[in-house]
Design a protein around this motif. Structure first.
Motif, PDB file in Angstrom:
ATOM      1  N   ARG A 118      24.250  27.534  44.376  1.00 34.27           N
ATOM      2  CA  ARG A 118      24.994  28.606  45.026  1.00 34.27           C
ATOM      3  C   ARG A 118      25.806  29.344  43.968  1.00 34.27           C
ATOM      4  O   ARG A 118      26.556  28.742  43.196  1.00 34.27           O
ATOM      5  N   LEU A 119      25.651  30.650  43.947  1.00 32.86           N
ATOM      6  CA  LEU A 119      26.367  31.434  42.957  1.00 32.86           C
ATOM      7  C   LEU A 119      27.839  31.526  43.330  1.00 32.86           C
ATOM      8  O   LEU A 119      28.184  31.772  44.482  1.00 32.86           O
ATOM      9  N   PRO A 120      28.718  31.334  42.350  1.00 31.00           N
ATOM     10  CA  PRO A 120      30.152  31.448  42.633  1.00 31.00           C
ATOM     11  C   PRO A 120      30.511  32.866  43.050  1.00 31.00           C
ATOM     12  O   PRO A 120      29.885  33.825  42.611  1.00 31.00           O
ATOM     13  N   LYS A 121      31.519  32.956  43.892  1.00 31.27           N
ATOM     14  CA  LYS A 121      31.993  34.265  44.324  1.00 31.27           C
ATOM     15  C   LYS A 121      33.029  34.764  43.321  1.00 31.27           C
ATOM     16  O   LYS A 121      34.051  34.110  43.097  1.00 31.27           O
ATOM     17  N   ALA A 122      32.754  35.883  42.712  1.00 33.52           N
ATOM     18  CA  ALA A 122      33.689  36.464  41.751  1.00 33.52           C
ATOM     19  C   ALA A 122      34.047  37.875  42.196  1.00 33.52           C
ATOM     20  O   ALA A 122      33.218  38.586  42.773  1.00 33.52           O
ATOM     21  N   LEU A 123      35.291  38.254  41.929  1.00 34.13           N
ATOM     22  CA  LEU A 123      35.743  39.600  42.277  1.00 34.13           C
ATOM     23  C   LEU A 123      35.451  40.564  41.134  1.00 34.13           C
ATOM     24  O   LEU A 123      35.493  40.174  39.963  1.00 34.13           O
ATOM     25  N   PRO A 124      35.171  41.816  41.442  1.00 34.28           N
ATOM     26  CA  PRO A 124      35.101  42.823  40.381  1.00 34.28           C
ATOM     27  C   PRO A 124      36.447  42.921  39.675  1.00 34.28           C
ATOM     28  O   PRO A 124      37.497  42.603  40.257  1.00 34.28           O
ATOM     29  N   VAL A 125      36.421  43.380  38.428  1.00 33.30           N
ATOM     30  CA  VAL A 125      37.658  43.461  37.637  1.00 33.30           C
ATOM     31  C   VAL A 125      38.704  44.314  38.350  1.00 33.30           C
ATOM     32  O   VAL A 125      39.898  43.957  38.398  1.00 33.30           O
ATOM     33  N   ASP A 126      38.298  45.437  38.925  1.00 29.33           N
ATOM     34  CA  ASP A 126      39.258  46.325  39.603  1.00 29.33           C
ATOM     35  C   ASP A 126      39.940  45.610  40.768  1.00 29.33           C
ATOM     36  O   ASP A 126      41.135  45.823  41.026  1.00 29.33           O
ATOM     37  N   ASP A 127      39.189  44.774  41.501  1.00 27.62           N
ATOM     38  CA  ASP A 127      39.783  44.033  42.611  1.00 27.62           C
ATOM     39  C   ASP A 127      40.792  43.004  42.106  1.00 27.62           C
ATOM     40  O   ASP A 127      41.833  42.774  42.737  1.00 27.62           O
ATOM     41  N   VAL A 128      40.471  42.376  40.986  1.00 24.85           N
ATOM     42  CA  VAL A 128      41.421  41.417  40.407  1.00 24.85           C
ATOM     43  C   VAL A 128      42.700  42.124  40.006  1.00 24.85           C
ATOM     44  O   VAL A 128      43.810  41.637  40.262  1.00 24.85           O
ATOM     45  N   LEU A 129      42.574  43.276  39.394  1.00 30.99           N
ATOM     46  CA  LEU A 129      43.762  44.024  38.971  1.00 30.99           C
ATOM     47  C   LEU A 129      44.596  44.442  40.177  1.00 30.99           C
ATOM     48  O   LEU A 129      45.833  44.405  40.128  1.00 30.99           O
ATOM     49  N   SER A 130      43.924  44.827  41.268  1.00 33.85           N
ATOM     50  CA  SER A 130      44.659  45.165  42.497  1.00 33.85           C
ATOM     51  C   SER A 130      45.386  43.946  43.044  1.00 33.85           C
ATOM     52  O   SER A 130      46.532  44.036  43.492  1.00 33.85           O
ATOM     53  N   LEU A 131      44.725  42.816  42.993  1.00 22.85           N
ATOM     54  CA  LEU A 131      45.322  41.568  43.479  1.00 22.85           C
ATOM     55  C   LEU A 131      46.564  41.209  42.671  1.00 22.85           C
ATOM     56  O   LEU A 131      47.610  40.846  43.231  1.00 22.85           O
ATOM     57  N   LEU A 132      46.460  41.340  41.351  1.00 22.52           N
ATOM     58  CA  LEU A 132      47.579  40.961  40.487  1.00 22.52           C
ATOM     59  C   LEU A 132      48.747  41.934  40.592  1.00 22.52           C
ATOM     60  O   LEU A 132      49.895  41.563  40.343  1.00 22.52           O
TER      61      LEU A 132
END
Length: 310
Positions: A118-132
């Motif tokens: 099962r492939l891990p779920k990763a967020l796009p970089v832009d989504d990570v930046l929004s989260l942070l």
């Protein structure tokens, strides 16, 4: 010459009784095994086999193929269901052989297919930046939450490793964090400047306030009572931040860890370096992130190349 006591149906009934009485197998598992073995008995009977001693490895292998591909009587099963059915068949023949019902085990060398990775779920970089960027800049808990999220993404730490951090585990001069991983294995991981800045703001302006309610714990991340932040509370911090950022993707406790690894691989990092950073005992565990990258490459190729779909 092999020998048997009774029919295949009799052996199945004896095996299921053994599981229930001597092994204490749960009812749900027994029901599943009974369904799988009933299908197996039907398959053998269609091939003219009623004596368990007459079953050969080729029969078991063919049954596995029928499970995956289906036949006139049944639809194909999902990989996980087919594997479970073969486990039941292997258990049946192992029991028959060990109990002296047959003198051979035809399923010994027939193995269930390995489950799909099962492939891990990763967020796009832009989504990570929004989260942070989501937690508010002021207040003790917002400062703590911002520092926690920055650290998770900057180091790839598991949530349990992050909440297990003590103040002395952070070296601001060398810009490293000492993480206690699975099996008691420690690893030293670099930490980025944005995460260090967020940690510094929290440690200077917020942690002393939270610590007043506690008993002097060395933990980096504290709860409102001054004790060590729990994994559940840290997971709630991540979930709340994702909701505030309006992220549509499902966010799990490992989301930032998966994003950390995927973004490193996509940026050209060697898989063995990522293995060390994640604290994986085997590089094969880390290699699943290379599959994510290959999948992304295929998607880009399919949409960008003029003859990709021809």
């Amino acid at each position: 010459m092999t020998r048997s006591r009774g029919s295949v149906e009799h052996v199945v009934a004896t095996y299921l009784d053994h599981l229930a009485v001597e092994r204490g197998t749960s009812k749900n598992t027994l029901d599943g095994y009974a369904r799988d073995l009933r299908r197996y008995v039907e398959f053998l009977q269609r091939n003219g086999i009623t004596d368990p001693a007459a079953v050969e490895p080729a029969h078991v292998a063919e049954f596995g193929a029928v499970l995956r591909e289906g036949d006139d009587e049944h639809r194909p099963l999902a990989a996980s269901s087919a594997a479970r059915a073969l486990v039941a068949v292997r258990g049946l023949h192992k029991f028959a052989s060990a109990d002296g019902i047959t003198t051979h085990d035809p399923a010994r060398d027939v193995h269930p297919p390995a489950p799909a990775r099962r492939l891990p779920k990763a967020l796009p970089v832009d989504d990570v930046l929004s989260l942070l960027a989501t937690p508010a800049p002021d207040g003790e808990r917002p400062l703590r939450d911002r520092a926690l999220l920055e650290l998770l993404y900057s180091t790839g730490a598991r949530i349990s490793e992050a909440v297990g951090l003590d103040v002395d585990d952070i070296d601001t001069v060398e810009r490293t964090v000492l993480l206690d991983g699975k099996g008691g294995r420690q690893r030293l991981v670099p930490i980025g400047r944005p995460a260090l800045d967020a940690l510094d703001a929290y440690l200077v302006r917020a942690r002393p306030v939270l610590a007043k309610s506690g008993r002097g714990t060395a933990a980096v991340f504290l709860n409102a009572r001054g004790g060590r932040l729990s994994r559940q509370s840290a997971w709630h911090v991540l979930k709340t931040a994702a909701e505030r950022a309006g992220l549509s993707a499902t966010v799990s406790p490992h989301t930032l860890r998966h994003s950390f690894a995927t973004h490193l691989i996509e940026g050209g990092a060697d898989v063995r370096v990522v293995q060390e950073l994640l604290g994986h005992a085997s590089v094969s565990t880390t290699q699943v992130y290379t599959l994510v990258t290959v999948t992304t490459l295929r998607e880009v190729y399919a949409t960008a190349h003029p003859r990709a779909l021809r």
